[in-house]
Design an enzyme around this catalytic site. Structure first.
Site, PDB file in Angstrom:
ATOM      1  N   LYS A 257     -11.837   3.571   1.805  1.00  0.00           N
ATOM      2  CA  LYS A 257     -10.752   2.890   1.106  1.00  0.00           C
ATOM      3  C   LYS A 257     -11.392   1.830   0.207  1.00  0.00           C
ATOM      4  CE  LYS A 257      -6.312   1.159   2.735  1.00  0.00           C
ATOM      5  NZ  LYS A 257      -5.540   0.836   3.936  1.00  0.00           N
TER       6      LYS A 257
ATOM      7  N   TYR B 235     -15.416  26.395  -0.024  1.00  0.00           N
ATOM      8  CA  TYR B 235     -15.353  24.977  -0.390  1.00  0.00           C
ATOM      9  C   TYR B 235     -13.981  24.645  -0.970  1.00  0.00           C
ATOM     10  CZ  TYR B 235     -20.527  25.304  -0.354  1.00  0.00           C
ATOM     11  OH  TYR B 235     -21.828  25.506  -0.019  1.00  0.00           O
TER      12      TYR B 235
ATOM     13  N   GLU C  65       0.830  -1.202   0.000  1.00  0.00           N
ATOM     14  CA  GLU C  65       0.000   0.000   0.000  1.00  0.00           C
ATOM     15  C   GLU C  65       0.869   1.259   0.000  1.00  0.00           C
ATOM     16  OE1 GLU C  65      -3.946  -0.708   2.452  1.00  0.00           O
ATOM     17  OE2 GLU C  65      -2.185  -1.377   3.598  1.00  0.00           O
TER      18      GLU C  65
ATOM     19  N   GLU D 238      -7.601   5.850  10.165  1.00  0.00           N
ATOM     20  CA  GLU D 238      -8.033   6.552  11.364  1.00  0.00           C
ATOM     21  C   GLU D 238      -7.160   7.791  11.584  1.00  0.00           C
ATOM     22  OE1 GLU D 238      -7.697   3.290  10.941  1.00  0.00           O
ATOM     23  OE2 GLU D 238      -9.054   2.164  12.256  1.00  0.00           O
TER      24      GLU D 238
END
Length: 126
Positions: A100, A55, A23, A75
């Site tokens: 994910k 934004y 990853e 997290e």
């Protein structure tokens, strides 16, 4: 107490977060939703862009976190986003969802993710 929201969904970025070395090396797409809690009455009544949150600025904060320094856990990515949004904007609270879709888990699923909700009060307590 009035709690209005600005909602930004499905912001997609490429990052290198994860526990597995694969990853970290290859990276993957992360999809982020945020809900920004604040009072929008003055902005709505005045129609003045200065009375609300940009934004584009929020998007840039999220982009920098997701594409920036890698974390082991999503997290931690969510915490970084929440911290930076609460630090950078006059928000009462923020909800951050980090998804994910390509999580390295066997099976069929839409995404795996985390959702956290942080407020200015909890930020000041820490």
């Amino acid at each position: 107490m009035i709690m209005d929201k600005i909602i930004m969904k499905e912001m997609s970025f490429y990052g290198y977060h994860g526990v597995l070395q694969q990853e970290r090396d290859l990276g993957q797409t992360f999809v982020v939703d945020v809900e920004l809690g604040l009072d929008l009455r003055v902005a709505g009544e005045s129609d003045d862009p200065e009375m609300t949150v940009s934004y584009a600025d929020v998007y840039e904060v999220v982009r920098r976190v997701v594409t920036g320094r890698p974390c082991n856990l999503i997290e931690a990515v969510a915490e970084r986003i929440a911290d930076r949004l609460l630090d950078g904007f006059l928000l009462r609270e923020v909800l951050v969802r980090v998804k994910k879709p390509g999580a390295p888990v066997p099976g069929h699923f839409g995404y795996m993710g985390v959702e956290i909700k942080r407020s200015r009060e909890t930020m000041e307590e820490n």
